[in-house]
Design a protein around this motif. Sequence first.
Motif, PDB file in Angstrom:
ATOM      1  N   ALA A   1       0.817  -0.861   0.109  1.00 33.59           N
ATOM      2  CA  ALA A   1       0.252   0.094   0.173  1.00 33.59           C
ATOM      3  C   ALA A   1       1.262   1.177   0.041  1.00 33.59           C
ATOM      4  O   ALA A   1       2.035   1.427   0.952  1.00 33.59           O
ATOM      5  CB  ALA A   1      -1.532   0.249   1.565  1.00 33.59           C
ATOM      6  N   LEU A   2       0.419   2.049  -0.732  1.00 32.05           N
ATOM      7  CA  LEU A   2       1.294   2.856  -0.401  1.00 32.05           C
ATOM      8  C   LEU A   2       0.177   4.518  -0.914  1.00 32.05           C
ATOM      9  O   LEU A   2      -1.060   5.074  -1.111  1.00 32.05           O
ATOM     10  CB  LEU A   2       1.597   3.670  -2.137  1.00 32.05           C
ATOM     11  CG  LEU A   2       2.527   2.227  -2.216  1.00 32.05           C
ATOM     12  CD1 LEU A   2       2.902   2.860  -4.396  1.00 32.05           C
ATOM     13  CD2 LEU A   2       3.743   2.896  -2.622  1.00 32.05           C
ATOM     14  N   GLU A   3       1.426   5.486   0.265  1.00 32.20           N
ATOM     15  CA  GLU A   3       0.844   6.668   0.719  1.00 32.20           C
ATOM     16  C   GLU A   3       2.263   7.989   0.081  1.00 32.20           C
ATOM     17  O   GLU A   3       2.807   8.204   0.051  1.00 32.20           O
ATOM     18  CB  GLU A   3       0.262   7.241   2.631  1.00 32.20           C
ATOM     19  CG  GLU A   3      -0.753   6.092   2.323  1.00 32.20           C
ATOM     20  CD  GLU A   3      -0.597   5.822   4.021  1.00 32.20           C
ATOM     21  OE1 GLU A   3      -1.876   6.080   4.817  1.00 32.20           O
ATOM     22  OE2 GLU A   3       0.309   5.063   4.731  1.00 32.20           O
ATOM     23  N   TRP A   4       0.879   9.578   0.238  1.00 33.74           N
ATOM     24  CA  TRP A   4       2.304  10.645   0.126  1.00 33.74           C
ATOM     25  C   TRP A   4       1.560  11.375   0.696  1.00 33.74           C
ATOM     26  O   TRP A   4       0.491  11.652   1.153  1.00 33.74           O
ATOM     27  CB  TRP A   4       1.766  10.620  -1.911  1.00 33.74           C
ATOM     28  CG  TRP A   4       1.094  11.174  -1.832  1.00 33.74           C
ATOM     29  CD1 TRP A   4      -0.272  10.413  -2.695  1.00 33.74           C
ATOM     30  CD2 TRP A   4       0.214  12.766  -2.014  1.00 33.74           C
ATOM     31  NE1 TRP A   4      -1.386  11.648  -2.685  1.00 33.74           N
ATOM     32  CE2 TRP A   4      -1.234  12.803  -2.050  1.00 33.74           C
ATOM     33  CE3 TRP A   4       0.993  13.821  -2.070  1.00 33.74           C
ATOM     34  CZ2 TRP A   4      -1.687  13.865  -3.037  1.00 33.74           C
ATOM     35  CZ3 TRP A   4       1.135  15.439  -1.975  1.00 33.74           C
ATOM     36  CH2 TRP A   4      -1.098  15.118  -2.391  1.00 33.74           C
ATOM     37  N   ARG A   5       2.546  12.367   0.564  1.00 34.26           N
ATOM     38  CA  ARG A   5       2.650  13.203   1.521  1.00 34.26           C
ATOM     39  C   ARG A   5       3.382  14.671   1.004  1.00 34.26           C
ATOM     40  O   ARG A   5       4.289  14.680   0.029  1.00 34.26           O
ATOM     41  CB  ARG A   5       2.491  13.605   2.481  1.00 34.26           C
ATOM     42  CG  ARG A   5       4.682  13.903   3.304  1.00 34.26           C
ATOM     43  CD  ARG A   5       4.610  13.170   3.948  1.00 34.26           C
ATOM     44  NE  ARG A   5       5.778  13.190   4.591  1.00 34.26           N
ATOM     45  CZ  ARG A   5       6.563  13.032   5.688  1.00 34.26           C
ATOM     46  NH1 ARG A   5       5.884  12.836   7.097  1.00 34.26           N
ATOM     47  NH2 ARG A   5       7.492  12.653   6.217  1.00 34.26           N
ATOM     48  N   ALA A   6       2.255  16.222   0.921  1.00 39.14           N
ATOM     49  CA  ALA A   6       3.242  17.267  -0.035  1.00 39.14           C
ATOM     50  C   ALA A   6       4.120  17.323   1.406  1.00 39.14           C
ATOM     51  O   ALA A   6       5.119  18.400   0.046  1.00 39.14           O
ATOM     52  CB  ALA A   6       2.266  18.142  -0.189  1.00 39.14           C
ATOM     53  N   SER A   7       4.335  17.665   1.855  1.00 36.84           N
ATOM     54  CA  SER A   7       5.019  18.596   2.876  1.00 36.84           C
ATOM     55  C   SER A   7       5.638  17.141   3.825  1.00 36.84           C
ATOM     56  O   SER A   7       4.429  16.278   4.789  1.00 36.84           O
ATOM     57  CB  SER A   7       5.238  20.079   3.621  1.00 36.84           C
ATOM     58  OG  SER A   7       3.808  20.157   4.049  1.00 36.84           O
ATOM     59  N   ALA A   8       6.951  17.782   5.133  1.00 30.65           N
ATOM     60  CA  ALA A   8       6.933  16.734   6.356  1.00 30.65           C
ATOM     61  C   ALA A   8       5.378  17.473   7.168  1.00 30.65           C
ATOM     62  O   ALA A   8       5.633  16.581   7.946  1.00 30.65           O
ATOM     63  CB  ALA A   8       7.928  17.058   6.478  1.00 30.65           C
ATOM     64  N   GLU A   9       5.245  18.234   7.177  1.00 31.31           N
ATOM     65  CA  GLU A   9       4.422  18.309   8.006  1.00 31.31           C
ATOM     66  C   GLU A   9       2.561  18.082   7.902  1.00 31.31           C
ATOM     67  O   GLU A   9       2.013  17.876   9.225  1.00 31.31           O
ATOM     68  CB  GLU A   9       3.904  20.227   8.337  1.00 31.31           C
ATOM     69  CG  GLU A   9       5.667  21.003   9.082  1.00 31.31           C
ATOM     70  CD  GLU A   9       6.716  20.752   8.218  1.00 31.31           C
ATOM     71  OE1 GLU A   9       6.140  21.211   6.411  1.00 31.31           O
ATOM     72  OE2 GLU A   9       7.763  20.259   7.887  1.00 31.31           O
ATOM     73  N   ASP A  10       2.382  17.371   6.400  1.00 31.81           N
ATOM     74  CA  ASP A  10       1.542  17.156   5.983  1.00 31.81           C
ATOM     75  C   ASP A  10       0.904  15.857   6.314  1.00 31.81           C
ATOM     76  O   ASP A  10       1.876  14.771   6.705  1.00 31.81           O
ATOM     77  CB  ASP A  10       0.806  17.046   4.973  1.00 31.81           C
ATOM     78  CG  ASP A  10       1.109  19.098   4.075  1.00 31.81           C
ATOM     79  OD1 ASP A  10       0.707  19.707   4.609  1.00 31.81           O
ATOM     80  OD2 ASP A  10       1.256  19.558   2.825  1.00 31.81           O
ATOM     81  N   LYS A  11      -0.145  15.126   6.690  1.00 35.05           N
ATOM     82  CA  LYS A  11      -0.722  14.203   6.558  1.00 35.05           C
ATOM     83  C   LYS A  11      -0.784  13.530   5.449  1.00 35.05           C
ATOM     84  O   LYS A  11      -0.602  13.057   4.684  1.00 35.05           O
ATOM     85  CB  LYS A  11      -2.239  13.616   6.981  1.00 35.05           C
ATOM     86  CG  LYS A  11      -2.769  14.389   8.736  1.00 35.05           C
ATOM     87  CD  LYS A  11      -3.601  14.772   8.981  1.00 35.05           C
ATOM     88  CE  LYS A  11      -4.410  15.293  10.337  1.00 35.05           C
ATOM     89  NZ  LYS A  11      -5.453  15.535  10.736  1.00 35.05           N
ATOM     90  N   TRP A  12      -0.060  12.145   6.298  1.00 34.91           N
ATOM     91  CA  TRP A  12      -0.475  10.873   4.948  1.00 34.91           C
ATOM     92  C   TRP A  12      -1.583  10.729   4.157  1.00 34.91           C
ATOM     93  O   TRP A  12      -2.902  10.968   4.434  1.00 34.91           O
ATOM     94  CB  TRP A  12       0.349   9.325   5.512  1.00 34.91           C
ATOM     95  CG  TRP A  12       1.598   9.508   5.750  1.00 34.91           C
ATOM     96  CD1 TRP A  12       2.283   9.862   6.984  1.00 34.91           C
ATOM     97  CD2 TRP A  12       2.987   9.473   4.776  1.00 34.91           C
ATOM     98  NE1 TRP A  12       3.223   9.543   7.407  1.00 34.91           N
ATOM     99  CE2 TRP A  12       4.001   9.344   5.477  1.00 34.91           C
ATOM    100  CE3 TRP A  12       3.113   9.642   3.113  1.00 34.91           C
ATOM    101  CZ2 TRP A  12       5.585   9.871   5.799  1.00 34.91           C
ATOM    102  CZ3 TRP A  12       4.291   9.896   3.270  1.00 34.91           C
ATOM    103  CH2 TRP A  12       5.580   9.434   4.045  1.00 34.91           C
ATOM    104  N   GLN A  13      -1.820  10.630   2.906  1.00 33.71           N
ATOM    105  CA  GLN A  13      -2.880  10.391   1.878  1.00 33.71           C
ATOM    106  C   GLN A  13      -3.061   9.105   1.228  1.00 33.71           C
ATOM    107  O   GLN A  13      -1.385   9.192   0.851  1.00 33.71           O
ATOM    108  CB  GLN A  13      -3.104  12.004   1.263  1.00 33.71           C
ATOM    109  CG  GLN A  13      -3.376  13.252   1.916  1.00 33.71           C
ATOM    110  CD  GLN A  13      -3.587  14.380   0.590  1.00 33.71           C
ATOM    111  OE1 GLN A  13      -3.876  14.333  -0.326  1.00 33.71           O
ATOM    112  NE2 GLN A  13      -2.598  14.888   0.915  1.00 33.71           N
ATOM    113  N   PRO A  14      -3.724   8.417   0.931  1.00 32.84           N
ATOM    114  CA  PRO A  14      -3.729   7.361   0.299  1.00 32.84           C
ATOM    115  C   PRO A  14      -3.280   7.130  -1.321  1.00 32.84           C
ATOM    116  O   PRO A  14      -3.453   7.968  -1.983  1.00 32.84           O
ATOM    117  CB  PRO A  14      -5.323   6.349   0.353  1.00 32.84           C
ATOM    118  CG  PRO A  14      -5.840   7.584   0.745  1.00 32.84           C
ATOM    119  CD  PRO A  14      -4.767   9.023   1.493  1.00 32.84           C
ATOM    120  N   LEU A  15      -2.556   6.361  -1.459  1.00 34.41           N
ATOM    121  CA  LEU A  15      -2.705   7.249  -3.245  1.00 34.41           C
ATOM    122  C   LEU A  15      -2.426   5.328  -3.542  1.00 34.41           C
ATOM    123  O   LEU A  15      -3.320   5.719  -5.457  1.00 34.41           O
ATOM    124  CB  LEU A  15      -0.158   6.788  -3.417  1.00 34.41           C
ATOM    125  CG  LEU A  15       0.164   6.252  -5.254  1.00 34.41           C
ATOM    126  CD1 LEU A  15      -0.171   8.106  -5.677  1.00 34.41           C
ATOM    127  CD2 LEU A  15       1.406   7.069  -4.876  1.00 34.41           C
TER     128      LEU A  15
END
Length: 466
Positions: free
Chosen positions: A296-310
């Motif tokens: 399962a892969l997740e991503w975030r836009a910055s180190a402070e953001d929450k992980w979002q499912p990819l």
Amino acid sequence: MKWMKYVAIGALLSVASGGFASDDIAETPQDYGWGRALATPESSPWYRVSLPADVYRQSAWPDLRDVRVFNHQGERVPFSLEKQKTATVALPPTELRIFPLTTSPVESTNSDDLQGERVWLRSSSGYEIKLESGRVDGVGKSYLLVLPENSAGSISVSQLQLGWDKPAENWQGRAALYFSSDMREWGLLQKDAPLMDIASGDDRLTLNKIATALTMSPEGPRYLLLVFDTPTLPLTLNRASVVGVGDSSATRGENVSLSGWANRISADEVQYQWSRPQPLNALSVRLENDGVLPVALEWRASAEDKWQPLGKEVLFHLNEQMSDDIALPGQLVQGIRLTTINAHLPDALPQVSGLRESLNLIFNAQGNGPFILAWGNKAATDVALPLEGLIPAGLRQQHAPDLLPEAMAHEPVKLGGESRLSAVSPTEQASQWRTWLVWAVLVLGVLVLVWMALKIWRDIQKDNAA
């Protein structure tokens, strides 16, 4: 008291005059963090440069607004940034006709010209295929896949896509793929291609694509033979199509690959990061050694953001066949989190690279060389010209961007360094300076009022004492 009045008036005049200060300060190479010398092997009014990967990694801005070219005199020269493009584009999938085959028992052959084994594959429509080789004992459930009868032209096939209804049980297997022009002579196209359909709760993972490199046409290879490794399957193949690429007047952009550095969190989780967020349009995830790994892969836009499912993917590396790249929408990505599904991470972690659009820089060779490619300046603004403003339309046929001489970026040039990534623009500097000056005037005004109040208090005390 007069001197304090003069100071206040002078400060206010400075604030007012600061608003008219010129922001058009000439840039120098030292305003940028890093640079590369550009080799220009032949004389030309324009050159093109393929930006090195370091430019994308170290730029202070994701849109590369802080890229510049300077001449030997330290003057900035006009330039344009253009996407690198290729003339091949993906074509719509071509549906194939499907013919299930039955398998006869393996026969031994001992003729003078052939020694080995033979198996017959037959369809209810009358197709008959004979496979002969030194070893065919891996032949299981098989399907003949044929181009449509009305197909015309050739297809440079890059992938075979398969479809089936959801099986009643989890399934994982392998298949071999053969090709032929006449159904008499068969060549092996792919061996041990991994396929699967597994479910865990509401999650379902399917691996139903086989990478190929074959040109199919009515005159050339038009038949594919898909042979599974077992005689029975918990599913029935009901869809098959080939995806190809071809020449077209339309173009698509090329990509540059930027590796993310890995941080193993646990036996099931690893995170990958880039030093600065990147506008990624695809993700390449590769296993170093042979194997299959559901993740399962997740991503975030910055180190402070929450992980979002990819999404959920099946990674594989078998017989030099690799997982496909994963498409992304071009948003800024700082990190990727990979979590295994019903498995543990291998000792050699998967390799993750982000793909973003690759750019060519085209510059006007004003002044004397050698020229310097520079980048990395938080204070920089976008000064790139449109191509129409760099090369006049009347000269663009003679000096087509793709045919311009290439200036090669070679040895590094020492410039301003890492500190330029936090540099402040002249406008911001003036704004900060004016803000501090206003505060200074306010504080000075408070001090004047306090001084005046003390002076009045002392005068009252003297009058009372008298």
